[in-house]
Design a protein around this motif. Structure first.
Motif, PDB file in Angstrom:
ATOM      1  N   PRO A 109     150.011  59.163  57.095  1.00  0.00           N
ATOM      2  CA  PRO A 109     150.014  58.452  58.383  1.00  0.00           C
ATOM      3  C   PRO A 109     151.264  57.579  58.570  1.00  0.00           C
ATOM      4  CG  PRO A 109     147.862  58.310  57.369  1.00  0.00           C
ATOM      5  CD  PRO A 109     148.769  58.912  56.348  1.00  0.00           C
ATOM      6  N   TYR A 110     151.735  56.945  57.485  1.00  0.00           N
ATOM      7  CA  TYR A 110     152.942  56.119  57.589  1.00  0.00           C
ATOM      8  C   TYR A 110     154.146  56.984  57.948  1.00  0.00           C
ATOM      9  CZ  TYR A 110     156.699  52.870  56.444  1.00  0.00           C
ATOM     10  OH  TYR A 110     157.819  52.075  56.513  1.00  0.00           O
ATOM     11  N   TYR A 111     154.255  58.128  57.291  1.00  0.00           N
ATOM     12  CA  TYR A 111     155.350  59.065  57.591  1.00  0.00           C
ATOM     13  C   TYR A 111     155.313  59.470  59.066  1.00  0.00           C
ATOM     14  CZ  TYR A 111     158.043  63.424  57.552  1.00  0.00           C
ATOM     15  OH  TYR A 111     158.940  64.429  57.838  1.00  0.00           O
ATOM     16  N   MET A 112     154.141  59.835  59.543  1.00  0.00           N
ATOM     17  CA  MET A 112     154.014  60.272  60.942  1.00  0.00           C
ATOM     18  C   MET A 112     154.319  59.129  61.907  1.00  0.00           C
ATOM     19  SD  MET A 112     150.612  62.718  60.724  1.00  0.00           S
ATOM     20  CE  MET A 112     150.817  63.369  62.400  1.00  0.00           C
ATOM     21  N   ALA A 113     153.796  57.938  61.598  1.00  0.00           N
ATOM     22  CA  ALA A 113     154.035  56.783  62.468  1.00  0.00           C
ATOM     23  C   ALA A 113     155.515  56.437  62.532  1.00  0.00           C
ATOM     24  CB  ALA A 113     153.237  55.583  61.972  1.00  0.00           C
ATOM     25  N   ARG A 114     156.192  56.518  61.399  1.00  0.00           N
ATOM     26  CA  ARG A 114     157.621  56.184  61.362  1.00  0.00           C
ATOM     27  C   ARG A 114     158.433  57.161  62.196  1.00  0.00           C
ATOM     28  NH1 ARG A 114     162.494  56.179  58.992  1.00  0.00           N
ATOM     29  NH2 ARG A 114     163.320  54.314  57.941  1.00  0.00           N
ATOM     30  N   LYS A 115     158.080  58.437  62.134  1.00  0.00           N
ATOM     31  CA  LYS A 115     158.772  59.452  62.916  1.00  0.00           C
ATOM     32  C   LYS A 115     158.434  59.348  64.414  1.00  0.00           C
ATOM     33  CE  LYS A 115     160.714  61.993  59.552  1.00  0.00           C
ATOM     34  NZ  LYS A 115     162.184  62.139  59.404  1.00  0.00           N
ATOM     35  N   LEU A 116     157.172  59.064  64.715  1.00  0.00           N
ATOM     36  CA  LEU A 116     156.709  59.077  66.103  1.00  0.00           C
ATOM     37  C   LEU A 116     156.961  57.773  66.848  1.00  0.00           C
ATOM     38  CD1 LEU A 116     153.305  60.910  65.586  1.00  0.00           C
ATOM     39  CD2 LEU A 116     155.187  61.728  67.004  1.00  0.00           C
ATOM     40  N   LYS A 117     157.230  56.723  66.129  1.00  0.00           N
ATOM     41  CA  LYS A 117     157.352  55.381  66.707  1.00  0.00           C
ATOM     42  C   LYS A 117     158.219  55.334  67.978  1.00  0.00           C
ATOM     43  CE  LYS A 117     158.881  50.703  65.313  1.00  0.00           C
ATOM     44  NZ  LYS A 117     160.257  50.622  65.849  1.00  0.00           N
ATOM     45  N   ILE A 177     140.377  51.849  44.989  1.00  0.00           N
ATOM     46  CA  ILE A 177     141.381  52.880  45.272  1.00  0.00           C
ATOM     47  C   ILE A 177     141.527  53.058  46.779  1.00  0.00           C
ATOM     48  CG2 ILE A 177     141.966  55.314  44.956  1.00  0.00           C
ATOM     49  CD1 ILE A 177     140.173  55.116  42.358  1.00  0.00           C
ATOM     50  N   TYR A 178     140.409  53.120  47.453  1.00  0.00           N
ATOM     51  CA  TYR A 178     140.404  53.241  48.919  1.00  0.00           C
ATOM     52  C   TYR A 178     140.998  51.988  49.561  1.00  0.00           C
ATOM     53  CZ  TYR A 178     138.405  53.553  53.658  1.00  0.00           C
ATOM     54  OH  TYR A 178     138.229  53.577  55.027  1.00  0.00           O
ATOM     55  N   GLY A 179     140.561  50.824  49.098  1.00  0.00           N
ATOM     56  CA  GLY A 179     141.057  49.569  49.656  1.00  0.00           C
ATOM     57  C   GLY A 179     142.553  49.406  49.473  1.00  0.00           C
ATOM     58  N   ASN A 180     143.067  49.819  48.336  1.00  0.00           N
ATOM     59  CA  ASN A 180     144.504  49.746  48.085  1.00  0.00           C
ATOM     60  C   ASN A 180     145.285  50.611  49.068  1.00  0.00           C
ATOM     61  OD1 ASN A 180     146.941  49.178  46.317  1.00  0.00           O
ATOM     62  ND2 ASN A 180     146.805  51.383  46.007  1.00  0.00           N
ATOM     63  N   SER A 181     144.782  51.818  49.333  1.00  0.00           N
ATOM     64  CA  SER A 181     145.469  52.716  50.265  1.00  0.00           C
ATOM     65  C   SER A 181     145.464  52.152  51.686  1.00  0.00           C
ATOM     66  CB  SER A 181     144.824  54.108  50.245  1.00  0.00           C
ATOM     67  OG  SER A 181     143.491  54.088  50.718  1.00  0.00           O
ATOM     68  N   LYS A 182     144.363  51.527  52.075  1.00  0.00           N
ATOM     69  CA  LYS A 182     144.294  50.923  53.413  1.00  0.00           C
ATOM     70  C   LYS A 182     145.171  49.673  53.494  1.00  0.00           C
ATOM     71  CE  LYS A 182     141.520  53.577  55.763  1.00  0.00           C
ATOM     72  NZ  LYS A 182     141.941  54.229  57.026  1.00  0.00           N
ATOM     73  N   ARG A 183     145.257  48.940  52.400  1.00  0.00           N
ATOM     74  CA  ARG A 183     146.128  47.757  52.353  1.00  0.00           C
ATOM     75  C   ARG A 183     147.581  48.174  52.586  1.00  0.00           C
ATOM     76  NH1 ARG A 183     144.725  42.788  50.433  1.00  0.00           N
ATOM     77  NH2 ARG A 183     146.365  41.356  49.746  1.00  0.00           N
ATOM     78  N   PHE A 184     147.983  49.261  51.926  1.00  0.00           N
ATOM     79  CA  PHE A 184     149.329  49.775  52.127  1.00  0.00           C
ATOM     80  C   PHE A 184     149.541  50.226  53.562  1.00  0.00           C
ATOM     81  CE2 PHE A 184     150.225  49.721  47.622  1.00  0.00           C
ATOM     82  CZ  PHE A 184     151.612  49.743  47.560  1.00  0.00           C
ATOM     83  N   LEU A 185     148.584  50.940  54.121  1.00  0.00           N
ATOM     84  CA  LEU A 185     148.723  51.428  55.495  1.00  0.00           C
ATOM     85  C   LEU A 185     148.908  50.271  56.469  1.00  0.00           C
ATOM     86  CD1 LEU A 185     148.602  53.739  57.590  1.00  0.00           C
ATOM     87  CD2 LEU A 185     146.125  53.356  57.686  1.00  0.00           C
ATOM     88  N   ASN A 198     148.216  60.163  44.225  1.00  0.00           N
ATOM     89  CA  ASN A 198     146.922  60.830  44.352  1.00  0.00           C
ATOM     90  C   ASN A 198     146.593  61.090  45.823  1.00  0.00           C
ATOM     91  OD1 ASN A 198     145.249  58.595  45.465  1.00  0.00           O
ATOM     92  ND2 ASN A 198     145.542  57.634  43.464  1.00  0.00           N
ATOM     93  N   ASN A 199     145.668  62.002  46.050  1.00  0.00           N
ATOM     94  CA  ASN A 199     145.358  62.458  47.403  1.00  0.00           C
ATOM     95  C   ASN A 199     144.782  61.362  48.296  1.00  0.00           C
ATOM     96  OD1 ASN A 199     143.223  62.846  45.440  1.00  0.00           O
ATOM     97  ND2 ASN A 199     142.027  63.883  47.009  1.00  0.00           N
ATOM     98  N   ILE A 200     144.086  60.381  47.717  1.00  0.00           N
ATOM     99  CA  ILE A 200     143.535  59.293  48.528  1.00  0.00           C
ATOM    100  C   ILE A 200     144.666  58.440  49.097  1.00  0.00           C
ATOM    101  CG2 ILE A 200     142.092  57.215  48.489  1.00  0.00           C
ATOM    102  CD1 ILE A 200     140.411  58.613  46.319  1.00  0.00           C
ATOM    103  N   PHE A 201     145.645  58.131  48.273  1.00  0.00           N
ATOM    104  CA  PHE A 201     146.811  57.361  48.707  1.00  0.00           C
ATOM    105  C   PHE A 201     147.626  58.170  49.723  1.00  0.00           C
ATOM    106  CE2 PHE A 201     151.012  55.301  47.928  1.00  0.00           C
ATOM    107  CZ  PHE A 201     150.635  53.967  47.989  1.00  0.00           C
ATOM    108  N   GLN A 202     147.763  59.455  49.481  1.00  0.00           N
ATOM    109  CA  GLN A 202     148.536  60.317  50.381  1.00  0.00           C
ATOM    110  C   GLN A 202     147.885  60.427  51.757  1.00  0.00           C
ATOM    111  OE1 GLN A 202     151.552  62.194  49.366  1.00  0.00           O
ATOM    112  NE2 GLN A 202     151.696  62.285  51.599  1.00  0.00           N
ATOM    113  N   VAL A 203     146.587  60.681  51.772  1.00  0.00           N
ATOM    114  CA  VAL A 203     145.874  60.885  53.037  1.00  0.00           C
ATOM    115  C   VAL A 203     145.696  59.587  53.816  1.00  0.00           C
ATOM    116  CG1 VAL A 203     143.615  61.506  54.029  1.00  0.00           C
ATOM    117  CG2 VAL A 203     144.667  62.963  52.272  1.00  0.00           C
TER     118      VAL A 203
END
Length: 298
Positions: free
Chosen positions: A126-134, A173-181, A116-121
């Motif tokens: 951000p994880y994808y970008m951080a992994r590439k930019l690290k 839903i929001y908390g789960n996405s931040k937990r993953f981040l 879903n878009n909340i998990f994606q955003v």
């Protein structure tokens, strides 16, 4: 201590430094940009709304005519857009990047990666970008600053419902996405420098404006009185620019994670096993996203 005095005492000049920031036109984002401009940073606004971004740049230049600032369109729900912006940033690396953008109570839909878009955003993009930019950010001695949330402690992961698509409560839903981040980035960096996980506590921003109009009208003024303003809440995020966080530590308001100046704290909200699972899921999701992006380029 006033905000300006705290900044002068705790944050060194950012003159000559380029700081990229997502979600720059929200309440917290605008406060961050104002502080960053005052500290001498050059700004790279990563945002969906070009009109608001340009208006913010114009506003800041009225106060600081010498300000260097530019804008790049970034929609974190669109993985092709994320890929193009990430590619640009790898070639034109800022000194620091702040992942500030986030969504909370919004209509949900499934994005290209199947989440879903909340998990994606809030997490996967951000994880994808951080992994590439690290390696590029680390090479410049800078920090990747990710804005977490105390909402991460509202729930634990569910491997059968990774993005909480079956849940109804926005807070979970929001908390789960931040937990993953947060915990995926701890795993990505390990003991390496270059990462700061921060949180502003509770402040009055667009995210808190999701209540029905009648309820929101009743609570908005008390919220402004009880909780810190975005100007003060953003200090924790600024602290992250020059204070890398060790694994499972974050920077946030010192009093009950809600009030006061920033303080680094140890988190005890995620077990080693859950953290390991989050990191494994994050890598699988990253590889899936990368494969979809590469296929679309062929």
């Amino acid at each position: 201590m006033t905000t300006s005095k705290w900044l002068y005492k705790n944050i060194p000049s950012l003159s000559g430094k380029i700081v990229a920031i997502s979600g720059s036109t929200g309440g917290l984002g605008q406060a961050l940009c104002e502080h960053l401009a005052t500290l001498g940073a050059s700004l790279l606004l990563l945002d969906r709304n070009e009109q608001k971004a340009q208006a913010l740049i114009d506003k800041l230049r009225k106060k600081i005519p010498s300000l260097r600032a530019s804008y790049i369109y970034l929609d974190l729900s669109d993985i092709d857009c994320v890929a193009e912006v990430t590619k640009y940033l790898c070639k034109n690396t800022p000194d620091h990047i702040i992942f500030n953008a986030g969504i909370y109570h919004v209509p949900r839909y499934t994005c290209k990666c199947g989440y879903n878009n909340i998990f994606q955003v809030n997490f996967l993009s951000p994880y994808y970008m951080a992994r590439k930019l690290k390696p590029y950010i680390q090479g410049k001695g800078g920090n990747i600053v990710a804005v977490g949330s105390i909402a991460h402690n509202y729930s634990k992961i569910d491997i059968d419902d990774i993005d909480f698509s079956t849940r109804a409560k926005s807070s979970k839903i929001y908390g789960n996405s931040k937990r993953f981040l947060m915990f995926s980035l701890y795993g990505l960096f390990g003991e390496e420098a270059g990462l700061s996980i921060v949180h502003p506590g509770i402040t009055f921003t667009n995210i808190t404006a999701h209540y029905p109009k009648v309820i929101f009208a009743l609570i908005k003024h008390p919220m402004k009185i009880i909780f810190m303003s975005p100007k003060k809440a953003s200090l924790s995020i600024l602290q992250g620019l020059n204070a890398p966080c060790e694994t499972n530590t974050w920077i946030g308001p010192r009093v009950f994670d809600v009030w006061g100046v920033p303080k680094k704290k140890l988190l005890k909200t995620c077990s080693f096993e859950e953290s390991r699972q989050i990191c494994e899921i994050a890598e699988t999701a990253y590889e899936k996203m990368d494969a979809i992006i590469n296929k679309s380029r062929d």
